[in-house]
Design an enzyme around this catalytic site. Structure first.
Site, PDB file in Angstrom:
ATOM      1  N   GLU A  11     -18.032 -36.613  52.835  1.00  0.00           N
ATOM      2  CA  GLU A  11     -18.191 -38.064  52.851  1.00  0.00           C
ATOM      3  C   GLU A  11     -17.519 -38.683  51.642  1.00  0.00           C
ATOM      4  OE1 GLU A  11     -22.467 -38.331  53.197  1.00  0.00           O
ATOM      5  OE2 GLU A  11     -22.356 -38.170  55.375  1.00  0.00           O
ATOM      6  N   CYS A  43     -15.469 -43.568  45.811  1.00  0.00           N
ATOM      7  CA  CYS A  43     -16.233 -42.412  45.334  1.00  0.00           C
ATOM      8  C   CYS A  43     -15.863 -41.260  46.267  1.00  0.00           C
ATOM      9  CB  CYS A  43     -17.724 -42.741  45.409  1.00  0.00           C
ATOM     10  SG  CYS A  43     -18.772 -41.346  45.010  1.00  0.00           S
ATOM     11  N   CYS A  89     -22.029 -28.099  47.695  1.00  0.00           N
ATOM     12  CA  CYS A  89     -21.913 -27.968  46.242  1.00  0.00           C
ATOM     13  C   CYS A  89     -22.439 -26.605  45.814  1.00  0.00           C
ATOM     14  CB  CYS A  89     -22.705 -29.066  45.543  1.00  0.00           C
ATOM     15  SG  CYS A  89     -22.406 -29.066  43.751  1.00  0.00           S
ATOM     16  N   CYS A 106     -28.759 -29.075  41.822  1.00  0.00           N
ATOM     17  CA  CYS A 106     -29.586 -30.101  41.182  1.00  0.00           C
ATOM     18  C   CYS A 106     -30.715 -30.485  42.137  1.00  0.00           C
ATOM     19  CB  CYS A 106     -28.737 -31.315  40.845  1.00  0.00           C
ATOM     20  SG  CYS A 106     -27.317 -30.873  39.830  1.00  0.00           S
ATOM     21  N   CYS A 154     -30.719 -33.860  44.333  1.00  0.00           N
ATOM     22  CA  CYS A 154     -29.472 -34.243  45.011  1.00  0.00           C
ATOM     23  C   CYS A 154     -29.439 -33.766  46.457  1.00  0.00           C
ATOM     24  CB  CYS A 154     -28.303 -33.652  44.237  1.00  0.00           C
ATOM     25  SG  CYS A 154     -26.729 -33.868  45.078  1.00  0.00           S
ATOM     26  N   CYS A 183     -25.636 -42.964  45.283  1.00  0.00           N
ATOM     27  CA  CYS A 183     -25.503 -41.779  44.437  1.00  0.00           C
ATOM     28  C   CYS A 183     -26.542 -40.718  44.795  1.00  0.00           C
ATOM     29  CB  CYS A 183     -25.710 -42.207  43.000  1.00  0.00           C
ATOM     30  SG  CYS A 183     -24.392 -41.698  41.953  1.00  0.00           S
TER      31      CYS A 183
HETATM   32  S1  SF4 Z   1     -25.621 -33.746  41.583  1.00  0.00           S
HETATM   33 FE1  SF4 Z   1     -25.369 -32.738  43.587  1.00  0.00          FE
HETATM   34  S2  SF4 Z   1     -23.166 -32.784  44.000  1.00  0.00           S
HETATM   35 FE2  SF4 Z   1     -23.462 -33.183  41.776  1.00  0.00          FE
HETATM   36  S3  SF4 Z   1     -23.352 -31.149  40.802  1.00  0.00           S
HETATM   37 FE3  SF4 Z   1     -25.518 -31.509  41.211  1.00  0.00          FE
HETATM   38  S4  SF4 Z   1     -25.855 -30.564  43.238  1.00  0.00           S
HETATM   39 FE4  SF4 Z   1     -23.633 -30.800  42.992  1.00  0.00          FE
END
Ligand code: SF4
Length: 348
Positions: free
Chosen positions: A94, A107, A114, A118, A121, A339
């Site tokens: 996306e 963005c 990923c 995190c 996220c 975000c």
């Molecule tokens: S915030 Fe999400 S996309 Fe960014 S590094 Fe951490 S897990 Fe990966």
């Protein structure tokens, strides 16, 4: 067979020129094709009208153009646009267009999923499937530039690498894409209008500084206390704040470019006096500013936006210590484009 064909956009201008020479043709044909691919964003060989039909057929036999497809475009009530982008192997990422009165920001994503995890996220819930190629990153930017011209009557003005993925975990391809975006043969954008946002990989921040890159650096910090940061960003156990701090000092010494810290304040996680004091201390090491970002809950889980009182405490304390701070309201929440919300819900 289709699978034997090479991706023509993986070739440099020189390689394209050499290819034509190897076919008994003139080297400048390579320049013509290169311009079609990069300046005119050609999706097929058929549109390359200054080449003969025989040349176009020969290209068709040898190569493919792996262009991205914008599968679905969603528009938010605040003007934000989210693109679900299908790649040649049917994976989906996306990218988001964020309009304000004076600028249009793209963005963009750098990985499918990923590799980091995190806790707050949405992208982290998709496992990392692969890195994006430079042209797949570039194409996202071109698509948003076109949308900006169509819907807002102006070209794209800024780019942030803040979509899906950790850009520094796809270091070479991200830098190659930026080279193309900033080159006069690509979009000719100023690197000062591009921000690479990382969760902080110290070794690679130093590498970028050594390579004298001209774009800006943002770090998703979220806590300046190791224990807290590790609990929400587990890779912090490996890449500790001390290592990150050292890399950021090095970055500033080499580039003289101020660092932006992206920071969300969550209830019960980092909303206490000790948290803001640690942030103030962290900001002292290199010239920096802080963006306090509104959080977009991805479910009913552990992460909730902190109270206004806690945000005010952050703003007052940072300002009192001479640190520039901006409170960023989130955009595109109604279409999950804000975000930390990118997770292919609109995808396949
Ligand atoms: S915030 Fe999400 S996309 Fe960014 S590094 Fe951490 S897990 Fe990966």
């Amino acid at each position: 067979m289709e699978s034997k064909k090479r991706d023509i956009r993986a070739l440099t201008r020189e390689q394209l020129r050499d290819f034509f020479v190897s076919q008994g043709d003139k080297a400048f044909r390579g320049n013509q094709v290169y311009e079609w691919l990069w300046q005119k964003s050609a999706h097929s060989f058929d549109v390359m009208t200054n080449l003969s039909k025989a040349t176009r057929d020969m290209l068709e036999e040898n190569f493919v153009i792996n262009h991205i497809q914008v599968d679905q475009m969603q528009r938010s009530s605040d003007g934000t646009i989210k693109n679900a982008v299908r790649l040649h192997d049917d994976l989906v990422v996306e990218s988001v267009l964020i309009p304000t009165k004076t600028r249009t920001t793209a963005c963009v994503s750098s990985q499918v999923g990923c590799s980091l995890d995190c806790k707050f996220c949405a992208t982290a819930r998709l496992k990392r499937m692969r890195n994006l190629n430079p042209d797949e990153i570039y194409d996202q930017v071109v698509a948003i530039d076109n949308e900006s011209r169509l819907y807002f009557d102006r070209p794209l003005s800024n780019i942030v690498f803040m979509g899906m993925g950790e850009p520094l975990m796809n270091y070479n391809n991200v830098l190659k894409a930026i080279e193309k975006i900033t080159s006069p043969e690509g979009l000719g954008m100023s690197p000062k209008r591009i921000t690479v946002s990382t969760s902080g990989v110290p070794k690679l921040i130093k590498k970028m500084a050594d390579e004298a890159v001209k774009f800006k650096l943002a770090v998703s910090l979220h806590s300046a206390i190791d224990e807290t940061r590790t609990s929400i960003m587990p890779f912090n156990a490996t890449f500790t704040l001390a290592d990150l701090r050292e890399a950021l000092v090095y970055w500033y010494q080499k580039t003289k470019s101020r660092i932006t810290y992206e920071y969300v304040v969550w209830e019960g996680i980092n909303d206490q006096r000790k948290d803001v004091d640690a942030l103030v201390e962290f900001c002292r090491f290199a010239p920096s500013k802080v963006n306090l970002i509104e959080y977009n809950p991805i479910d009913d889980g552990d992460f909730q936006q902190a109270s206004n009182k806690a945000i005010e405490m952050y703003v007052e304390t940072l300002e009192k210590n001479g640190i520039t701070v901006t409170v960023r309201r989130s955009r595109g929440k109604d279409i999950d484009a804000a975000c930390g919300q990118l997770a292919n819900k609109s995808g396949s």
